[in-house]
Scaffold this motif. Sequence first.
Motif, PDB file in Angstrom:
ATOM      1  N   ALA A  52      33.964  47.931  16.241  1.00  0.00           N
ATOM      2  CA  ALA A  52      32.650  47.280  16.147  1.00  0.00           C
ATOM      3  C   ALA A  52      31.628  48.210  15.503  1.00  0.00           C
ATOM      4  N   VAL A  53      31.658  49.490  15.871  1.00  0.00           N
ATOM      5  CA  VAL A  53      30.727  50.458  15.283  1.00  0.00           C
ATOM      6  C   VAL A  53      31.011  50.629  13.798  1.00  0.00           C
ATOM      7  N   TRP A  54      32.279  50.640  13.426  1.00  0.00           N
ATOM      8  CA  TRP A  54      32.654  50.804  12.020  1.00  0.00           C
ATOM      9  C   TRP A  54      32.124  49.645  11.179  1.00  0.00           C
ATOM     10  N   ARG A  55      32.129  48.445  11.745  1.00  0.00           N
ATOM     11  CA  ARG A  55      31.644  47.267  11.027  1.00  0.00           C
ATOM     12  C   ARG A  55      30.115  47.205  10.998  1.00  0.00           C
ATOM     13  N   ALA A  56      29.475  47.850  11.948  1.00  0.00           N
ATOM     14  CA  ALA A  56      28.032  47.693  12.127  1.00  0.00           C
ATOM     15  C   ALA A  56      27.237  48.356  11.012  1.00  0.00           C
ATOM     16  N   ASP A  57      26.135  47.718  10.662  1.00  0.00           N
ATOM     17  CA  ASP A  57      25.160  48.331   9.761  1.00  0.00           C
ATOM     18  C   ASP A  57      24.134  49.138  10.540  1.00  0.00           C
ATOM     19  N   ILE A  58      23.919  48.758  11.786  1.00  0.00           N
ATOM     20  CA  ILE A  58      22.952  49.446  12.633  1.00  0.00           C
ATOM     21  C   ILE A  58      23.332  49.223  14.091  1.00  0.00           C
ATOM     22  N   ILE A  59      23.040  50.216  14.939  1.00  0.00           N
ATOM     23  CA  ILE A  59      23.355  50.137  16.370  1.00  0.00           C
ATOM     24  C   ILE A  59      22.044  50.111  17.157  1.00  0.00           C
ATOM     25  N   VAL A  60      21.934  49.153  18.073  1.00  0.00           N
ATOM     26  CA  VAL A  60      20.786  49.105  18.984  1.00  0.00           C
ATOM     27  C   VAL A  60      21.296  49.405  20.387  1.00  0.00           C
ATOM     28  N   ALA A  61      20.810  50.491  20.979  1.00  0.00           N
ATOM     29  CA  ALA A  61      21.136  50.825  22.370  1.00  0.00           C
ATOM     30  C   ALA A  61      20.150  50.076  23.264  1.00  0.00           C
ATOM     31  N   THR A  62      20.655  49.180  24.107  1.00  0.00           N
ATOM     32  CA  THR A  62      19.753  48.273  24.828  1.00  0.00           C
ATOM     33  C   THR A  62      19.145  48.851  26.100  1.00  0.00           C
ATOM     34  N   ASN A  63      19.425  50.101  26.420  1.00  0.00           N
ATOM     35  CA  ASN A  63      18.604  50.802  27.412  1.00  0.00           C
ATOM     36  C   ASN A  63      18.689  52.298  27.150  1.00  0.00           C
ATOM     37  N   GLY A  64      17.880  53.060  27.878  1.00  0.00           N
ATOM     38  CA  GLY A  64      17.726  54.474  27.556  1.00  0.00           C
ATOM     39  C   GLY A  64      18.729  55.405  28.172  1.00  0.00           C
ATOM     40  N   PHE A  65      19.747  54.879  28.835  1.00  0.00           N
ATOM     41  CA  PHE A  65      20.707  55.767  29.475  1.00  0.00           C
ATOM     42  C   PHE A  65      22.076  55.661  28.801  1.00  0.00           C
ATOM     43  N   LEU A  66      23.106  55.142  29.458  1.00  0.00           N
ATOM     44  CA  LEU A  66      24.447  55.160  28.885  1.00  0.00           C
ATOM     45  C   LEU A  66      24.510  54.578  27.472  1.00  0.00           C
ATOM     46  N   PRO A  67      23.928  53.413  27.188  1.00  0.00           N
ATOM     47  CA  PRO A  67      23.988  52.915  25.815  1.00  0.00           C
ATOM     48  C   PRO A  67      23.361  53.870  24.794  1.00  0.00           C
ATOM     49  N   SER A  68      22.285  54.550  25.178  1.00  0.00           N
ATOM     50  CA  SER A  68      21.666  55.500  24.246  1.00  0.00           C
ATOM     51  C   SER A  68      22.548  56.723  24.032  1.00  0.00           C
ATOM     52  N   TYR A  69      23.206  57.200  25.111  1.00  0.00           N
ATOM     53  CA  TYR A  69      24.121  58.329  24.941  1.00  0.00           C
ATOM     54  C   TYR A  69      25.217  57.953  23.939  1.00  0.00           C
ATOM     55  N   GLY A  75      26.726  56.996  16.427  1.00  0.00           N
ATOM     56  CA  GLY A  75      25.951  57.006  15.187  1.00  0.00           C
ATOM     57  C   GLY A  75      26.128  58.291  14.418  1.00  0.00           C
ATOM     58  N   MET A  76      26.191  59.422  15.130  1.00  0.00           N
ATOM     59  CA  MET A  76      26.420  60.712  14.482  1.00  0.00           C
ATOM     60  C   MET A  76      27.813  60.773  13.856  1.00  0.00           C
ATOM     61  N   LEU A  77      28.821  60.314  14.609  1.00  0.00           N
ATOM     62  CA  LEU A  77      30.205  60.413  14.135  1.00  0.00           C
ATOM     63  C   LEU A  77      30.470  59.518  12.936  1.00  0.00           C
ATOM     64  N   LEU A  78      29.942  58.286  12.981  1.00  0.00           N
ATOM     65  CA  LEU A  78      30.249  57.309  11.937  1.00  0.00           C
ATOM     66  C   LEU A  78      29.062  57.046  11.006  1.00  0.00           C
ATOM     67  N   ARG A  79      28.032  57.870  11.125  1.00  0.00           N
ATOM     68  CA  ARG A  79      26.878  57.800  10.224  1.00  0.00           C
ATOM     69  C   ARG A  79      26.254  56.404  10.186  1.00  0.00           C
ATOM     70  N   ARG A  80      25.893  55.936  11.349  1.00  0.00           N
ATOM     71  CA  ARG A  80      25.203  54.655  11.463  1.00  0.00           C
ATOM     72  C   ARG A  80      23.814  54.896  12.042  1.00  0.00           C
ATOM     73  N   PRO A  81      22.790  54.210  11.525  1.00  0.00           N
ATOM     74  CA  PRO A  81      21.448  54.341  12.114  1.00  0.00           C
ATOM     75  C   PRO A  81      21.419  53.753  13.519  1.00  0.00           C
ATOM     76  N   VAL A  82      20.630  54.376  14.381  1.00  0.00           N
ATOM     77  CA  VAL A  82      20.556  53.982  15.787  1.00  0.00           C
ATOM     78  C   VAL A  82      19.103  53.720  16.163  1.00  0.00           C
ATOM     79  N   VAL A  83      18.893  52.625  16.877  1.00  0.00           N
ATOM     80  CA  VAL A  83      17.584  52.331  17.470  1.00  0.00           C
ATOM     81  C   VAL A  83      17.789  52.253  18.981  1.00  0.00           C
ATOM     82  N   ALA A  84      17.076  53.090  19.730  1.00  0.00           N
ATOM     83  CA  ALA A  84      17.140  53.039  21.199  1.00  0.00           C
ATOM     84  C   ALA A  84      15.998  52.160  21.702  1.00  0.00           C
ATOM     85  N   TRP A  85      16.318  51.321  22.679  1.00  0.00           N
ATOM     86  CA  TRP A  85      15.357  50.343  23.213  1.00  0.00           C
ATOM     87  C   TRP A  85      15.114  50.690  24.677  1.00  0.00           C
ATOM     88  N   LEU A  86      13.910  51.157  24.992  1.00  0.00           N
ATOM     89  CA  LEU A  86      13.589  51.596  26.354  1.00  0.00           C
ATOM     90  C   LEU A  86      12.750  50.544  27.073  1.00  0.00           C
TER      91      LEU A  86
END
Length: 331
Positions: A52-69, A75-86
């Motif tokens: 799913a990450v490989w297919r994604a153009d952008i990743i949204v972490a839907t909270n500030g804890f586990l999803p953001s980690y 995002g670092m490994l597969l070079r995808r932009p990340v938006v964290a949502w707190l």
Amino acid sequence: MHTRYILLLQEDMAVGGIHTATQTLANALRCAGQIPVALALRNTHIGALLRAVWRADIIVATNGFLPSYAAWLLGMLLRRPVVAWLHGPTQEVLEHAHASAAKRAWLRWLYRRLRWVVFVSAHTRDSFLEFTGGAAAGQRLEVIPNAHPDWQPAPMGASPQYLGFVGRLAPEKQPELLVQMLRLLPTTYRLCMVGDGPSQPALCAAGADLQQVGRLELRPFHLVQASVYAPWQVTVLASLYEGCPMAALESLAAGRPCVGLPIPALREMLGPDMPYALAHDCSAAALARAVQTVCAMPPEQLAHDMAQVLRRYSPERFSHNWQRVLQEAAC
């Protein structure tokens, strides 16, 4: 905005305010021609997650804890932009959880490396900045309040002096304070509480006598619709802290005023147009007085003031601002 595959990383599939807000975002993106896909980390095999990450153009972490980690690492490994949502005020959440110094240091390190962070309220942003010591160089911080549901307000034919609560029965929501409030109100007042959680046994014990005489009703949490709010006259919240409470927005969208403690998130939401809906302090007595004030107000004034609040939390504004952020983050 070009069509993009947007991965919404969730911690789990538990229902609640964050789940509701995530569904609202997914629906808004879908209506805008995007391809949102929600994945729950605790329910997804690592292979499916990586695909799913490989297919994604952008990743949204839907909270500030586990999803953001997870989003930051993937995002670092597969070079995808990340938006964290707190969704919650970082300082208050960590203080209430008695977070260790090690966890606080790790979060401070991580949060200063997130390029894009979206907050559901100005208070949530301010709490984040207080925790991190300020924005990092090049960091983009955006406030996008949650959207109210697109419901048709029910006519004001609710049972007078019938109060309601929707939410998790947990210490940070202070459900027992609502029982104390009910005891201070005239015996004609009743309270219906819809929710589940760890505070339920203590709540049952604290309100056993009120349940016996029909003044307190406890119902399990279920899918929230406007019909949940329709029977009562006022919704009451007693949270220690909030980000942008969906229960308040849902109540107003259903045509029912919401009364709460004067915490920063509710001052931000209700203060400009419904200051009378905020208790003067955080006591049960102050909450009871605010409830009586709102119950005695003309329905026409309440309807006008609720519409003013909802205008600032429109689904259209929510959708537009999220599309703008995702477009900029993807560039």
